[in-house]
Design an enzyme around this catalytic site. Structure first.
Site, PDB file in Angstrom:
ATOM      1  CD  GLU A 197      -3.190   0.712   2.170  1.00  0.00           C
ATOM      2  OE1 GLU A 197      -3.160  -0.323   2.877  1.00  0.00           O
ATOM      3  OE2 GLU A 197      -4.021   1.608   2.327  1.00  0.00           O
ATOM      4  CG  HIS A 206       7.205 -29.379   1.684  1.00  0.00           C
ATOM      5  ND1 HIS A 206       7.944 -30.503   1.397  1.00  0.00           N
ATOM      6  CD2 HIS A 206       7.757 -28.835   2.810  1.00  0.00           C
ATOM      7  CE1 HIS A 206       8.890 -30.658   2.326  1.00  0.00           C
ATOM      8  NE2 HIS A 206       8.805 -29.651   3.189  1.00  0.00           N
ATOM      9  CE  LYS A 212     -10.676   2.982   3.528  1.00  0.00           C
ATOM     10  NZ  LYS A 212     -10.160   3.630   4.728  1.00  0.00           N
TER      11      LYS A 212
END
Ligand code: PA5
Length: 453
Positions: A287, A316, A430
């Site tokens: 960010e 793995h 937002k």
């Protein structure tokens, strides 16, 4: 013995370990870029533009937290917040408390719950575990306008009122901007206790404000030790030049590789309890640095993706991709030198060669060998990595690591010439949410969005 600061091993990012693709000594020596980054950050701190380093020296907040906590004894601590308003507290709890903390809480601190997502299952199941009378609700939002936090708080507020009536406000503490915003206004009106998020500290840099410290204190984490580690790292990172300035050096290494096409950093702590810390760092890095324009307004589309991985588990899984997939990554390992406990593998099963060789060795030895094996496997294919080591996962080291990564991110922002402290991309989302959810004043935006339906 004084507490030990993290150390950085970058041999697998440089020549001669990586003869073809490693950095040359002059790439990581003190240079105009590193000096300008250090001076640039110092200037912003002096100008009052950037406040996160100051937090390491703050004595007022720890005192107010301790005094608040003396009169607020609750079994459960319920944090409502998202992004920079919750990731730091989650990282602290996971790193510094055992994973079974909530089962043994009591004398060792309050049980800890988080409502970050607006996920009906999460909210309903969490509330069904708790009793309002035993619960302190900490609503955290710097802006006081984030939809997820507002929605979850409205649900929890009603849940408290149903059971506690007009005494509910004693169960709420709000952490928000010292002056502005609707959460501050609501706290005044309803009489909630409050803690401030200083205006020069952005959400993702706020873990050492009450945003992280209040939950940490309730969980039984030593704030004093956290801040002492952060202070030691801030002193190193703001005073020294290269090569001693480790946050600056690591920022330079990552910057050099970014400009050579390495668009992803893989952060891989070899410690299961640092998974949430990796999520916190991912937000900080992504960010802060993912920006369309630089400080002069030129379109640069800066940034580097951060994949989080845990050793040895991801050996793995993702290591296959790291070794043989697109050659566009740099791996940043984190090693714990002396974990608190030594667990020895029994000398049993001697007739089975795949078990016998492990007998008598410790899990730490195996962990270390696995990390080394991965570093070497990557290096043998000219895939760069570097490694930060901490002596153990304790409050001092976590405080030092928090400051290390915040400084590193700030220095990388200076090198990229972008503003690491805003988040226009997040804000845009937002605002679109406000429009789509019918918030008054967003009609024009709602009409503009209709063309995507
Ligand atoms: O780092 C940031 O600024 C964001 O991630 C915010 O922390 C997040 O969006 C939550 O914002 P607020 O604390 O205003 O509710």
């Amino acid at each position: 013995m004084p507490d030990e600061l993290p150390s950085l091993d970058y041999r697998f990012a440089t020549q001669p370990s990586l003869p073809g693709k490693g950095l040359a000594p002059e790439d990581i020596a003190d240079c105009e870029l590193s000096t300008a980054a250090l001076e640039g950050l110092r200037r912003r701190i002096q100008a009052g533009e950037v406040g996160f380093t100051r937090l390491a020296y703050d004595q007022t907040t720890p005192r107010s937290i301790a005094s608040f906590a003396r009169d607020a004894r609750f079994q459960n601590f319920l944090l409502i917040g998202i992004g920079g308003s919750s990731l730091g507290a989650q990282a602290l709890l996971a790193a510094l408390k055992p994973w079974y903390h909530n089962w043994v809480a009591g004398r060792r601190g309050a049980r800890f719950f988080v409502l970050d997502n607006v996920d009906a299952d999460l909210v309903e199941r969490t509330l069904s575990m708790l009793k309002p009378r035993d619960t302190l609700v900490n609503v955290v939002s710097k802006s006081g306008t984030t939809a997820e936090t507002a929605a979850n708080f409205m649900i929890v507020r009603r849940w408290l009122i149903r059971s506690l009536g007009n005494k509910f406000a004693r169960h709420v503490v709000a952490t928000t901007d010292p002056e502005k915003g609707e959460l501050r206004a609501l706290a005044r009106e309803e009489g909630f206790a409050t803690f401030p998020v200083p205006s020069d500290v952005g959400g993702r840099f706020s873990v050492l404000t009450a945003v992280g410290l209040l939950p940490a204190h309730f969980m039984g984490v030593s704030i004093r030790q956290l801040l002492s580690g952060a202070r030691a790292m801030a002193e190193l990172g703001l005073s020294q030049a290269l090569p001693g300035n480790l946050p600056l050096l690591s920022a330079l290494i990552l910057y050099r590789f970014r400009t050579r096409g390495r668009s992803t950093q893989v952060f891989m702590p070899y410690a299961s309890n640092l998974q949430a810390f990796a999520d916190w760092y991912r937000q900080l890095w992504a960010e802060s640095l993912g920006k369309k324009v630089d400080r002069s307004g030129r379109v640069v589309n800066a940034g580097q993706a951060l994949l989080s991985s845990i050793g040895t588990i991801d050996q793995h899984s993702q290591v296959q991709l790291l070794r043989e997939g697109p050659d566009d990554k740099i791996v940043f390992f984190l090693d714990v030198k002396r974990p608190g406990r030594q667990v020895r593998i029994p000398r049993d099963l001697q007739k089975y060669p795949s078990s016998a060789y492990l007998g008598g060795r410790t899990l730490t030895e195996l962990m270390r060998a696995e990390r080394r094996a991965t570093e070497i496997a990557l290096a043998s294919d000219e895939r760069p990595s570097m490694s930060i080591s901490i002596p153990r996962v304790d409050a001092f080291s976590i405080g030092a690591l928090i400051m290390f990564f915040e400084l590193q991110t700030a220095f990388a922002g200076e090198m990229l010439g972008i503003n690491a402290y805003d988040q226009p991309g997040v804000e845009e989302g937002k605002l679109n949410t406000f429009a789509l959810m019918g918030r008054p004043g967003y009609d024009e935006r709602r009409t503009a969005l209709a063309r995507y339906e």
